[in-house]
Enzyme design. Structure first.
Site, PDB file in Angstrom:
ATOM      1  N   TYR A 121     -12.389  -3.483 -36.541  1.00  0.00           N
ATOM      2  CA  TYR A 121     -12.854  -2.108 -36.403  1.00  0.00           C
ATOM      3  C   TYR A 121     -11.721  -1.286 -35.778  1.00  0.00           C
ATOM      4  O   TYR A 121     -12.061  -0.150 -35.527  1.00  0.00           O
ATOM      5  CB  TYR A 121     -13.780  -2.150 -35.185  1.00  0.00           C
ATOM      6  CG  TYR A 121     -15.049  -2.712 -35.661  1.00  0.00           C
ATOM      7  CD1 TYR A 121     -15.300  -3.943 -36.157  1.00  0.00           C
ATOM      8  CD2 TYR A 121     -16.187  -1.777 -35.640  1.00  0.00           C
ATOM      9  CE1 TYR A 121     -16.440  -4.476 -36.452  1.00  0.00           C
ATOM     10  CE2 TYR A 121     -17.603  -2.503 -35.720  1.00  0.00           C
ATOM     11  CZ  TYR A 121     -17.511  -3.590 -36.335  1.00  0.00           C
ATOM     12  OH  TYR A 121     -18.848  -4.146 -36.644  1.00  0.00           O
ATOM     13  N   LYS A 168     -13.045 -18.070 -36.039  1.00  0.00           N
ATOM     14  CA  LYS A 168     -12.953 -18.558 -37.241  1.00  0.00           C
ATOM     15  C   LYS A 168     -11.396 -19.098 -37.357  1.00  0.00           C
ATOM     16  O   LYS A 168     -10.712 -18.610 -38.162  1.00  0.00           O
ATOM     17  CB  LYS A 168     -13.202 -17.699 -38.205  1.00  0.00           C
ATOM     18  CG  LYS A 168     -13.508 -18.097 -39.861  1.00  0.00           C
ATOM     19  CD  LYS A 168     -14.645 -18.782 -40.168  1.00  0.00           C
ATOM     20  CE  LYS A 168     -14.598 -19.397 -41.221  1.00  0.00           C
ATOM     21  NZ  LYS A 168     -15.675 -20.335 -41.701  1.00  0.00           N
ATOM     22  N   ASP A 201     -19.568 -19.375 -38.563  1.00  0.00           N
ATOM     23  CA  ASP A 201     -20.842 -19.834 -39.417  1.00  0.00           C
ATOM     24  C   ASP A 201     -21.707 -20.562 -39.022  1.00  0.00           C
ATOM     25  O   ASP A 201     -22.878 -20.486 -39.029  1.00  0.00           O
ATOM     26  CB  ASP A 201     -20.263 -20.169 -40.752  1.00  0.00           C
ATOM     27  CG  ASP A 201     -18.964 -20.839 -40.782  1.00  0.00           C
ATOM     28  OD1 ASP A 201     -18.355 -21.000 -39.606  1.00  0.00           O
ATOM     29  OD2 ASP A 201     -18.347 -21.716 -41.972  1.00  0.00           O
ATOM     30  N   ASP A 225     -20.657  -7.857 -33.453  1.00  0.00           N
ATOM     31  CA  ASP A 225     -21.698  -6.936 -33.860  1.00  0.00           C
ATOM     32  C   ASP A 225     -22.758  -7.696 -34.940  1.00  0.00           C
ATOM     33  O   ASP A 225     -23.978  -7.624 -34.744  1.00  0.00           O
ATOM     34  CB  ASP A 225     -21.096  -6.096 -34.716  1.00  0.00           C
ATOM     35  CG  ASP A 225     -21.515  -4.659 -34.977  1.00  0.00           C
ATOM     36  OD1 ASP A 225     -22.833  -4.425 -34.272  1.00  0.00           O
ATOM     37  OD2 ASP A 225     -21.362  -3.768 -35.631  1.00  0.00           O
TER      38      ASP A 225
END
Ligand code: NAD
Length: 330
Positions: A121, A168, A201, A225
């Protein structure tokens, strides 16, 4: 008397924000509202951003409606711009199920703590020739430590038991690895709070199957988000998910949802997220009893199966539903 900026926003913004204002005023809290009708402002983009920043700096507290962002072209998001310009580094998104609402899970009570200033972002993107594009993911130790400490402090102040850090780092070993290191550092300092880390995930699946297992989730901007919309889906949808953007001396409260152009102007939007964001704001400014009044009124409103907006399978309009809440407050 509190000075508060009320940004009506675009799409369903004015409908849900005026409902929230009515409910807040009905608690009896004295507020001097600085109402900004963004829809009627001709100048979009940077000019609007500067105008909002100046107004929010004035009152330090704002209740904000959603603002649209052009997709794939045009000016950058005003919403992201505000968080960056005002250094609102922590985005807090509580996900709590209401009894009686037909949802995927009951007894959900978790809070997503999302880093709000960097990651993808940061808006650093460029074309590489005509057929490739690069977006740069920024993760700094300063912002990561700040948000991880915030999450542990929140757990402590709310008597919560566990912090789950989502990342991740198996793939993005440097950026997400740095974020994870910061979480591990604070887990070592706040030893009375359980800590775990989960890959994003797997976390998406676990949240859908076992949301009751989670308490405080701390994560970076993009994952936060996505996971907050996913979690809202579990408790009945975006109509029920409030939020706060917190900085050191400024705070902006806003629902998780956007402008919902598909239902705007039809008096069918669910104002609950905006109203609950208002309750979070009242707690922040020390008006706890007014906030609790609103939360209780909502719980009582939902006890009657007829009190449902369309997104929750009912047929009350935004205004009628707000009226039921007002009756429960009185
Ligand atoms: P959205 O959140 O506006 O809508 C997603 C879906 O949820 C839609 O079907 C909508 O009807 C429904 N929904 C959302 N809020 C609801 C409510 N209160 N009651 C009932 N149903 C509701 O997401 P989107 O369609 O992807 O985005 C629309 C615009 O909003 C875009 O321009 C986007 O950039 C902007 N946006 C702004 C913010 C913000 O201001 N913080 C956040 C997200 C999206």
């Amino acid at each position: 008397m509190h000075d508060i900026t009320l940004i009506l926003g675009d799409g369903i913004g004015p409908e849900v924000m005026l409902a929230a204002k009515k409910v807040i005023d009905a608690t009896g809290v004295k507020i001097n509202w600085n109402v900004i009708d963004t829809d009627s402002k001709r100048n979009e983009g940077l000019e609007l951003l500067d105008y909002l920043v100046a107004n929010i700096k004035d009152t330090r507290i704002a209740l904000k409606g959603p603002i649209k962002t052009p997709v794939g072209k045009g000016y950058r998001s005003i919403n992201v711009g505000l968080r960056q310009k005002l250094n609102l580094y922590a985005n807090i998104r509580p996900i709590k199920s209401f009894k009686g609402i037909d949802n995927l899970h009951q007894n959900v009570d978790l809070i997503i703590v999302r880093e709000n200033t960097e990651d993808l972002y940061a808006g650093i993107e460029h074309m590489v020739g005509e057929d490739a594009a690069e977006s740069i993911k920024i993760i700094t130790r300063k912002a990561s430590e700040r948000i991880c400490k915030f999450a542990f402090d929140l757990a402590k102040s709310q008597g919560r038991k566990k912090v789950t850090l989502v990342h991740k780092a198996n793939i993005m070993k440097l950026s997400d690895g740095l974020f994870l290191d910061c979480g591990v550092k604070y887990a070592g300092i706040y030893r009375d709070i359980e800590f775990e880390d989960v890959i994003v995930d797997a976390m998406s699946m676990k949240l859908v199957q076992y949301p009751q297992d989670y308490d405080i989730i701390v994560t970076s901007n993009l994952y936060g988000d996505i996971l907050s919309d996913l979690s809202a889906g579990i408790i009945g949808g975006l109509g029920l998910a409030p939020g706060a953007n917190i900085g050191d001396d400024i705070a902006v409260f806003e629902a998780v949802h956007g402008t919902a152009p598909d239902i705007a102007g039809k008096n069918i939007a669910n104002p609950t997220s905006a109203i609950l964001s208002g309750a979070m704001m009242l707690k922040h400014i020390g008006e706890n009893s007014a906030a609790i009044k609103i939360e209780k009124a909502l719980t009582n409103t939902f006890k009657d199966d007829n009190n449902r907006t369309m997104d929750l399978g009912g047929n009350l309009g935004t205004e009628q539903f707000t009226q039921s809440i007002l009756e429960n407050i009185r």
